[in-house]
Design a protein around this motif. Structure first.
Motif, PDB file in Angstrom:
ATOM      1  N   PHE A  10      48.629  52.408  36.385  1.00  0.00           N
ATOM      2  CA  PHE A  10      47.897  51.583  35.419  1.00  0.00           C
ATOM      3  C   PHE A  10      47.171  50.452  36.148  1.00  0.00           C
ATOM      4  CE2 PHE A  10      48.038  47.888  32.461  1.00  0.00           C
ATOM      5  CZ  PHE A  10      47.259  48.396  31.438  1.00  0.00           C
ATOM      6  N   ASN A  11      47.871  49.748  37.024  1.00  0.00           N
ATOM      7  CA  ASN A  11      47.250  48.651  37.780  1.00  0.00           C
ATOM      8  C   ASN A  11      46.118  49.149  38.669  1.00  0.00           C
ATOM      9  OD1 ASN A  11      48.764  46.530  36.748  1.00  0.00           O
ATOM     10  ND2 ASN A  11      50.386  46.803  38.257  1.00  0.00           N
ATOM     11  N   GLN A  12      46.323  50.304  39.296  1.00  0.00           N
ATOM     12  CA  GLN A  12      45.284  50.874  40.159  1.00  0.00           C
ATOM     13  C   GLN A  12      44.024  51.185  39.354  1.00  0.00           C
ATOM     14  OE1 GLN A  12      45.069  51.206  43.460  1.00  0.00           O
ATOM     15  NE2 GLN A  12      43.030  52.058  43.199  1.00  0.00           N
ATOM     16  N   GLN A  13      44.187  51.811  38.203  1.00  0.00           N
ATOM     17  CA  GLN A  13      43.018  52.160  37.396  1.00  0.00           C
ATOM     18  C   GLN A  13      42.336  50.922  36.828  1.00  0.00           C
ATOM     19  OE1 GLN A  13      43.268  55.485  34.730  1.00  0.00           O
ATOM     20  NE2 GLN A  13      44.541  56.656  36.131  1.00  0.00           N
ATOM     21  N   LEU A  14      43.110  49.890  36.477  1.00  0.00           N
ATOM     22  CA  LEU A  14      42.489  48.643  36.020  1.00  0.00           C
ATOM     23  C   LEU A  14      41.709  47.988  37.150  1.00  0.00           C
ATOM     24  CD1 LEU A  14      45.054  46.909  33.642  1.00  0.00           C
ATOM     25  CD2 LEU A  14      42.816  47.848  33.079  1.00  0.00           C
ATOM     26  N   ALA A  15      42.241  48.042  38.358  1.00  0.00           N
ATOM     27  CA  ALA A  15      41.530  47.493  39.511  1.00  0.00           C
ATOM     28  C   ALA A  15      40.204  48.220  39.716  1.00  0.00           C
ATOM     29  CB  ALA A  15      42.403  47.593  40.762  1.00  0.00           C
ATOM     30  N   GLU A  16      40.239  49.545  39.597  1.00  0.00           N
ATOM     31  CA  GLU A  16      39.020  50.339  39.748  1.00  0.00           C
ATOM     32  C   GLU A  16      38.017  50.043  38.636  1.00  0.00           C
ATOM     33  OE1 GLU A  16      40.486  54.341  39.921  1.00  0.00           O
ATOM     34  OE2 GLU A  16      41.403  54.031  41.905  1.00  0.00           O
ATOM     35  N   ALA A  17      38.511  49.594  37.486  1.00  0.00           N
ATOM     36  CA  ALA A  17      37.635  49.252  36.359  1.00  0.00           C
ATOM     37  C   ALA A  17      37.107  47.817  36.460  1.00  0.00           C
ATOM     38  CB  ALA A  17      38.384  49.443  35.042  1.00  0.00           C
ATOM     39  N   GLY A  18      37.459  47.117  37.537  1.00  0.00           N
ATOM     40  CA  GLY A  18      36.928  45.773  37.742  1.00  0.00           C
ATOM     41  C   GLY A  18      37.885  44.641  37.460  1.00  0.00           C
ATOM     42  N   TYR A  19      39.167  44.951  37.314  1.00  0.00           N
ATOM     43  CA  TYR A  19      40.157  43.918  36.999  1.00  0.00           C
ATOM     44  C   TYR A  19      41.250  43.840  38.060  1.00  0.00           C
ATOM     45  CZ  TYR A  19      37.865  43.860  32.490  1.00  0.00           C
ATOM     46  OH  TYR A  19      36.929  43.749  31.491  1.00  0.00           O
TER      47      TYR A  19
END
Length: 142
Positions: A10-19
């Motif tokens: 979840f954190n990885q995908q949020l990081a990839e989404a700009g967060y």
């Protein structure tokens, strides 16, 4: 272990989404504030942290444009902490990421809809058994 693995993805995908600058405590903070906001003391109570810790979280997120302090409608020295549009956008993206992760997991496991429904039912029963008065608010306990 499943929670840790899901949280990491979840954190990885949020990081990839700009967060990449946000962590789970930040999302919990946005949720605890809701759209109407709260005082720092109310936020501390909702998160189960000290007033000082809540103040530090608010200071940090305000500097980064996720929160703002406004005069409290009741007047006095209190300030109302409210999420900005940027925080609301993060919550929307996080919700989409979580739903997508659930769907991807179901695909990878070959789970059918009824199996996921059953799993949700078992987890809801577990919550009812452990907290018969109702689930407590989400709090950062890790």
């Amino acid at each position: 272990m499943a929670f840790q693995l899901l949280l990491a993805e979840f954190n990885q995908q949020l990081a990839e989404a700009g967060y990449a600058d946000l962590r789970p405590i930040h999302g919990l903070t946005f949720q605890a504030l809701g759209r109407r906001g709260a005082t720092s003391s109310e936020l501390a109570e909702r998160l189960g942290v000290s007033k000082q810790a809540a103040g530090q979280i608010v200071d940090d997120l305000e500097r980064r444009g996720y929160l703002r302090r406004e005069p409290h409608p009741a007047g006095g020295r209190r300030k109302l902490v409210t999420p900005t549009d940027r925080a609301q956008e993060h919550l929307a993206v996080a919700g989409r990421v979580l739903h997508r992760l659930e769907a991807e997991l179901a695909d990878r496991m070959g789970a059918r809809g009824e199996e996921l429904t059953a799993m949700r039912g078992y987890l809801a029963r577990l919550i009812r058994e452990m907290a018969p008065e109702g689930p407590p608010p989400l709090r950062p306990v890790w």
